[in-house]
Write an enzyme that holds these catalytic residues in place. Structure first.
Site, PDB file in Angstrom:
ATOM      1  CG  ASP A   9      77.362  12.545  44.932  1.00 55.81           C
ATOM      2  OD1 ASP A   9      78.291  11.782  45.275  1.00 55.81           O
ATOM      3  OD2 ASP A   9      76.708  12.403  43.886  1.00 55.81           O
ATOM      4  CG  ASN A  23      83.861  -5.006  47.983  1.00 60.98           C
ATOM      5  OD1 ASN A  23      84.805  -5.351  47.268  1.00 60.98           O
ATOM      6  ND2 ASN A  23      82.670  -4.709  47.476  1.00 60.98           N
ATOM      7  N   GLY A  31      76.284   1.586  47.689  1.00 63.84           N
ATOM      8  CA  GLY A  31      76.646   2.762  48.484  1.00 63.84           C
ATOM      9  C   GLY A  31      77.565   3.724  47.757  1.00 63.84           C
ATOM     10  CB  VAL A  32      80.208   5.986  49.041  1.00 66.69           C
ATOM     11  CG1 VAL A  32      81.267   5.115  49.668  1.00 66.69           C
ATOM     12  CG2 VAL A  32      80.795   7.289  48.546  1.00 66.69           C
ATOM     13  CG  ASP A  33      82.725   0.391  45.907  1.00 71.89           C
ATOM     14  OD1 ASP A  33      83.454   0.955  45.070  1.00 71.89           O
ATOM     15  OD2 ASP A  33      82.853  -0.810  46.218  1.00 71.89           O
ATOM     16  CB  THR A 117      78.724   4.823  59.050  1.00 69.28           C
ATOM     17  OG1 THR A 117      78.660   5.677  57.901  1.00 69.28           O
ATOM     18  CG2 THR A 117      79.941   5.144  59.879  1.00 69.28           C
ATOM     19  N   GLY A 118      77.608   2.588  56.535  1.00 68.02           N
ATOM     20  CA  GLY A 118      76.440   2.251  55.714  1.00 68.02           C
ATOM     21  C   GLY A 118      76.190   0.755  55.765  1.00 68.02           C
ATOM     22  CB  VAL A 119      76.744  -1.820  53.131  1.00 70.23           C
ATOM     23  CG1 VAL A 119      76.646  -3.328  52.996  1.00 70.23           C
ATOM     24  CG2 VAL A 119      75.967  -1.148  52.008  1.00 70.23           C
ATOM     25  CE1 TYR A 120      80.951  -4.421  53.825  1.00 62.55           C
ATOM     26  CE2 TYR A 120      83.029  -3.308  54.272  1.00 62.55           C
ATOM     27  CZ  TYR A 120      82.284  -4.201  53.526  1.00 62.55           C
ATOM     28  OH  TYR A 120      82.882  -4.883  52.486  1.00 62.55           O
TER      29      TYR A 120
HETATM   30  N1  AR6 Z   1      78.661  10.598  48.751  1.00 65.68           N
HETATM   31  C1  AR6 Z   1      79.035  10.623  50.053  1.00 65.68           C
HETATM   32  N2  AR6 Z   1      78.687   9.684  50.956  1.00 65.68           N
HETATM   33  C2  AR6 Z   1      77.919   8.664  50.514  1.00 65.68           C
HETATM   34  C3  AR6 Z   1      77.487   8.548  49.163  1.00 65.68           C
HETATM   35  C4  AR6 Z   1      77.890   9.576  48.268  1.00 65.68           C
HETATM   36  N3  AR6 Z   1      77.533   9.568  46.978  1.00 65.68           N
HETATM   37  N4  AR6 Z   1      76.725   7.423  49.055  1.00 65.68           N
HETATM   38  C5  AR6 Z   1      76.689   6.855  50.280  1.00 65.68           C
HETATM   39  N5  AR6 Z   1      77.394   7.602  51.166  1.00 65.68           N
HETATM   40  P1  AR6 Z   1      78.586   2.615  52.372  1.00 65.68           P
HETATM   41  P2  AR6 Z   1      80.386   0.915  53.997  1.00 65.68           P
HETATM   42  C6  AR6 Z   1      77.639   7.378  52.602  1.00 65.68           C
HETATM   43  O1  AR6 Z   1      77.456   1.661  52.564  1.00 65.68           O
HETATM   44  O2  AR6 Z   1      79.447   0.948  55.144  1.00 65.68           O
HETATM   45  C7  AR6 Z   1      79.613  -1.166  49.287  1.00 65.68           C
HETATM   46  O3  AR6 Z   1      78.775  -2.063  48.653  1.00 65.68           O
HETATM   47  C8  AR6 Z   1      76.666   6.507  53.356  1.00 65.68           C
HETATM   48  O4  AR6 Z   1      75.511   7.263  53.699  1.00 65.68           O
HETATM   49  O5  AR6 Z   1      78.801   3.189  51.032  1.00 65.68           O
HETATM   50  O6  AR6 Z   1      81.842   1.145  54.257  1.00 65.68           O
HETATM   51  C9  AR6 Z   1      81.082  -1.575  49.194  1.00 65.68           C
HETATM   52  O7  AR6 Z   1      81.371  -2.213  47.966  1.00 65.68           O
HETATM   53  C10 AR6 Z   1      77.487   6.144  54.576  1.00 65.68           C
HETATM   54  O8  AR6 Z   1      77.458   7.224  55.517  1.00 65.68           O
HETATM   55  O9  AR6 Z   1      80.013   1.940  52.805  1.00 65.68           O
HETATM   56  C11 AR6 Z   1      81.233  -2.485  50.355  1.00 65.68           C
HETATM   57  O10 AR6 Z   1      80.794  -3.798  50.027  1.00 65.68           O
HETATM   58  C12 AR6 Z   1      78.911   6.049  54.022  1.00 65.68           C
HETATM   59  O11 AR6 Z   1      78.870   6.680  52.724  1.00 65.68           O
HETATM   60  C13 AR6 Z   1      80.316  -1.901  51.406  1.00 65.68           C
HETATM   61  O12 AR6 Z   1      79.333  -1.166  50.679  1.00 65.68           O
HETATM   62  C14 AR6 Z   1      79.436   4.637  53.867  1.00 65.68           C
HETATM   63  O13 AR6 Z   1      78.375   3.779  53.448  1.00 65.68           O
HETATM   64  C15 AR6 Z   1      81.035  -0.923  52.303  1.00 65.68           C
HETATM   65  O14 AR6 Z   1      80.180  -0.511  53.317  1.00 65.68           O
END
Ligand code: AR6
Length: 174
Positions: A9, A23, A31-33, A117-120
């Protein structure tokens, strides 16, 4: 500069700056945000409101508030649309701009999540390659950087294996 892989984390990391995969509105999300906003507390959102958003590929800095990290660097990765919409250069720009902003703030250590690499939906292997290449390019061009440690943070096994393949289990040194 040393690149290290960290599994876990990002909100727990004791570094000068953690990067948020945000975003365009910079007003929180999933997600991480979401994890970063929860751990930093409501003052982070209050400061984010003063920034008036962020362009895709750019980065803006705030304080870390209740986080162990002193700063949060909010960057906005591209939404994956199949690869023909400039996604690769926008993602590379996120890494470069985050490092530039960290540098301006005098950070010595920075941790990146796997942006987009998550939501996007960015394909993980292509994103990992862009992350490592972008970081290496930055430090090859900026030999006098104050940043000595860059952590690539993985939250899943696939990403961890990709980073290990790209930079080796013990990290690499530029
Ligand atoms: N620590 C480290 N990595 C993490 C954590 C954490 N606590 N939680 C998730 N990840 P994402 P995006 C990883 O979806 O694709 C949000 O709603 C996750 O497994 O967080 O850039 C924003 O507001 C993945 O590998 O970000 C935007 O709307 C990585 O972080 C949108 O999501 C990124 O996944 C951005 O999407």
């Amino acid at each position: 500069m040393k690149i290290r892989i960290y599994s876990g984390d990002i909100t727990k990391m004791n570094v000068d700056a953690i990067v948020n995969a945000a975003n365009n509105a910079l007003l929180g999300g999933g997600g991480v945000d979401g994890a970063i906003h929860r751990a930093a507390g409501p003052k982070l959102l209050a400061e984010c409101r003063t920034l008036h958003g962020c362009e895709t590929g750019d980065a803006k800095i705030t304080a870390g508030y209740d986080l162990p990290a002193a700063h949060v660097i909010h960057t906005v990765g591209p939404v994956w649309k199949g690869g023909g919409c400039n996604e690769a250069s926008l993602l590379a720009s996120c890494y470069r701009r985050s490092l530039e902003v960290a540098e301006e703030a005098g950070c010595r250590s920075i941790a990146f999540p796997a942006i987009s690499t998550g939501v996007y939906g960015y394909p993980k292997e292509q994103a990992a390659t862009i992350a490592v290449a972008g970081i290496n390019r930055y430090f090859n061009e900026k030999k006098d950087s104050c940043i000595g440690e860059v952590y690539l943070v993985c939250f899943d096994e696939t990403t961890e294996k990709l980073y290990q393949k790209l930079i080796g289990k013990s990290g690499n040194q530029i």
